[in-house]
Design an enzyme around this catalytic site. Sequence first.
Site, PDB file in Angstrom:
ATOM      1  N   GLU A 137      32.267 -40.101  71.416  1.00  0.00           N
ATOM      2  CA  GLU A 137      33.141 -39.030  70.907  1.00  0.00           C
ATOM      3  C   GLU A 137      34.340 -39.666  70.210  1.00  0.00           C
ATOM      4  O   GLU A 137      34.636 -40.847  70.428  1.00  0.00           O
ATOM      5  CB  GLU A 137      33.609 -38.123  72.041  1.00  0.00           C
ATOM      6  CG  GLU A 137      34.457 -38.826  73.088  1.00  0.00           C
ATOM      7  CD  GLU A 137      35.453 -37.897  73.785  1.00  0.00           C
ATOM      8  OE1 GLU A 137      36.182 -37.180  73.081  1.00  0.00           O
ATOM      9  OE2 GLU A 137      35.493 -37.920  75.031  1.00  0.00           O
ATOM     10  N   LYS A 163      41.272 -31.358  66.625  1.00  0.00           N
ATOM     11  CA  LYS A 163      40.259 -31.430  67.677  1.00  0.00           C
ATOM     12  C   LYS A 163      39.112 -30.472  67.344  1.00  0.00           C
ATOM     13  O   LYS A 163      39.347 -29.287  67.077  1.00  0.00           O
ATOM     14  CB  LYS A 163      40.943 -31.035  68.993  1.00  0.00           C
ATOM     15  CG  LYS A 163      40.101 -31.049  70.231  1.00  0.00           C
ATOM     16  CD  LYS A 163      41.010 -30.786  71.438  1.00  0.00           C
ATOM     17  CE  LYS A 163      40.230 -30.448  72.688  1.00  0.00           C
ATOM     18  NZ  LYS A 163      41.123 -30.144  73.834  1.00  0.00           N
ATOM     19  N   VAL A 203      33.632 -33.864  73.679  1.00  0.00           N
ATOM     20  CA  VAL A 203      32.306 -34.070  74.287  1.00  0.00           C
ATOM     21  C   VAL A 203      31.313 -33.043  73.757  1.00  0.00           C
ATOM     22  O   VAL A 203      30.183 -33.387  73.383  1.00  0.00           O
ATOM     23  CB  VAL A 203      32.405 -33.989  75.830  1.00  0.00           C
ATOM     24  CG1 VAL A 203      31.026 -33.873  76.469  1.00  0.00           C
ATOM     25  CG2 VAL A 203      33.166 -35.199  76.373  1.00  0.00           C
ATOM     26  N   ASP A 210      40.268 -20.706  81.841  1.00  0.00           N
ATOM     27  CA  ASP A 210      40.116 -21.962  81.101  1.00  0.00           C
ATOM     28  C   ASP A 210      39.009 -22.838  81.701  1.00  0.00           C
ATOM     29  O   ASP A 210      39.203 -23.492  82.724  1.00  0.00           O
ATOM     30  CB  ASP A 210      41.443 -22.725  81.062  1.00  0.00           C
ATOM     31  CG  ASP A 210      41.419 -23.866  80.059  1.00  0.00           C
ATOM     32  OD1 ASP A 210      40.340 -24.165  79.511  1.00  0.00           O
ATOM     33  OD2 ASP A 210      42.488 -24.451  79.821  1.00  0.00           O
ATOM     34  N   SER A 219      36.208 -25.657  80.214  1.00  0.00           N
ATOM     35  CA  SER A 219      35.864 -26.412  79.008  1.00  0.00           C
ATOM     36  C   SER A 219      34.452 -26.098  78.527  1.00  0.00           C
ATOM     37  O   SER A 219      33.513 -26.022  79.325  1.00  0.00           O
ATOM     38  CB  SER A 219      35.972 -27.910  79.281  1.00  0.00           C
ATOM     39  OG  SER A 219      35.519 -28.633  78.150  1.00  0.00           O
ATOM     40  N   ASP A 229      32.716 -28.129  77.180  1.00  0.00           N
ATOM     41  CA  ASP A 229      31.891 -29.316  77.460  1.00  0.00           C
ATOM     42  C   ASP A 229      30.776 -28.965  78.451  1.00  0.00           C
ATOM     43  O   ASP A 229      29.661 -29.505  78.364  1.00  0.00           O
ATOM     44  CB  ASP A 229      32.741 -30.434  78.089  1.00  0.00           C
ATOM     45  CG  ASP A 229      33.702 -31.075  77.109  1.00  0.00           C
ATOM     46  OD1 ASP A 229      33.660 -30.727  75.912  1.00  0.00           O
ATOM     47  OD2 ASP A 229      34.506 -31.916  77.553  1.00  0.00           O
ATOM     48  N   LYS A 283      38.842 -35.905  85.222  1.00  0.00           N
ATOM     49  CA  LYS A 283      40.167 -36.149  85.798  1.00  0.00           C
ATOM     50  C   LYS A 283      40.499 -35.112  86.861  1.00  0.00           C
ATOM     51  O   LYS A 283      40.143 -33.942  86.743  1.00  0.00           O
ATOM     52  CB  LYS A 283      41.231 -36.119  84.699  1.00  0.00           C
ATOM     53  CG  LYS A 283      41.231 -37.371  83.842  1.00  0.00           C
ATOM     54  CD  LYS A 283      42.576 -37.542  83.150  1.00  0.00           C
ATOM     55  CE  LYS A 283      42.645 -38.901  82.469  1.00  0.00           C
ATOM     56  NZ  LYS A 283      42.277 -38.823  81.043  1.00  0.00           N
TER      57      LYS A 283
HETATM   58  N1  PSU Z   1      39.526 -35.757  79.449  1.00  0.00           N
HETATM   59  C1  PSU Z   1      40.002 -37.020  79.372  1.00  0.00           C
HETATM   60  N2  PSU Z   1      40.164 -37.608  78.149  1.00  0.00           N
HETATM   61  C2  PSU Z   1      39.851 -36.947  76.985  1.00  0.00           C
HETATM   62  C3  PSU Z   1      39.338 -35.604  77.077  1.00  0.00           C
HETATM   63  C4  PSU Z   1      39.190 -35.061  78.320  1.00  0.00           C
HETATM   64  O1  PSU Z   1      40.291 -37.613  80.396  1.00  0.00           O
HETATM   65  O2  PSU Z   1      40.027 -37.517  75.895  1.00  0.00           O
HETATM   66  C5  PSU Z   1      38.951 -34.886  75.814  1.00  0.00           C
HETATM   67  C6  PSU Z   1      37.438 -34.999  75.558  1.00  0.00           C
HETATM   68  O3  PSU Z   1      37.223 -35.072  74.170  1.00  0.00           O
HETATM   69  C7  PSU Z   1      36.892 -33.697  76.116  1.00  0.00           C
HETATM   70  C8  PSU Z   1      38.005 -32.747  75.744  1.00  0.00           C
HETATM   71  O4  PSU Z   1      35.661 -33.324  75.559  1.00  0.00           O
HETATM   72  O5  PSU Z   1      39.191 -33.489  75.983  1.00  0.00           O
HETATM   73  C9  PSU Z   1      37.980 -31.472  76.548  1.00  0.00           C
HETATM   74  O6  PSU Z   1      38.927 -30.589  76.051  1.00  0.00           O
HETATM   75  P1  PSU Z   1      39.019 -29.084  76.621  1.00  0.00           P
HETATM   76  O7  PSU Z   1      39.513 -29.229  78.027  1.00  0.00           O
HETATM   77  O8  PSU Z   1      40.001 -28.423  75.701  1.00  0.00           O
HETATM   78  O9  PSU Z   1      37.638 -28.496  76.525  1.00  0.00           O
HETATM   79 MN    MN Z   2      40.038 -25.260  77.658  1.00  0.00          MN
END
Ligand code: PSU
Ligand code: MN
Length: 302
Positions: free
Chosen positions: A24, A84, A105, A137, A139, A141, A158
Amino acid sequence: MIATRSNDEVTHALADGWAVVALESTIFSNLGLPTPDNLVAYERCTAAIRAVGAVPALTCVLDGVPRAGIDEGDLERVLLGDTKVAAKDLPVAIGKRFGVGVTTVSASMAIAASVGIKVFATGGIGGVHRGSELTGDISSDLTALATYPVACVSAGAKAFLDLARTLEYLETLGVPVIGVGTDRFPAFYTRDSGLPVPHTVEGPEQAAEILAALPSIGHSGGVLFAVPIPEAAELDAERLDAALQQALDDADGADLTGPEVTPFVLGRIFEATDGQSIPANLALAENNAAVAARIAVSLATR
Ligand code: PSU
Ligand code: MN
């Protein structure tokens, strides 16, 4: 199907059925890591993939074209990217011809699937956020893991996320979650979130056997391989908890929504740990890339 463009190296590797590992690009932009650690992370991940004879394919969007593998001359643009792009944003990034889109991701898995790349490495996936029962919220992913036939290699997620709910959500979506050399779900900076994973493999060869079995049972989505951070790079869980709590409190006060939340929290974690989280981040990203490459090689040679 997405009209993805690859560089010559990736195009040839795919045509020859050789091992390719998608990466990614959000993690290599300043939304994922500060400068110059983002470049260091990119160099260490790609070197780890090449070291076992696989080919790295950095995903991103350049001038409205989804890419799986870029030319070195375009790297600087990607490292400086600040837009993003998740899977749901890809049609917009194409239609509106985004100059540079850095892929999460979910977008990386969509792009990997579009060219037939079977293995993808990241640092940590997005997941179910704490308090999601109020904010909603979660993700995308997770949905992508259920949708695209790609194996995602990650150091878990995390601990600022709700990891128990993240695992429950993956269970509901029918995504196999498999610990590599561990029976615990890793929490990115630490090897054990305290939560078990449903399945364990000893190493990359067994992981490849599982991937090879997917088509035979009609599994159309992906698999999540959870790889703990190398022991020597692990952070102290108690000190980290304080930093994560601080980061979450700051995010609460900042009134953020949607895709802004994760980059903001990541930035606050780097500050609250005084940059000490960076070496851990680099070590786990490199390790994930190495494990992903061994899985890809094993799959390509079986
Ligand atoms: N978590 C991390 N480092 C990152 C991301 C998540 O520890 O860089 C990034 C990745 O690209 C992941 C995205 O796919 O954040 C998820 O964002 P969101 O929570 O907005 O879906
Ligand atoms: Mn989100």
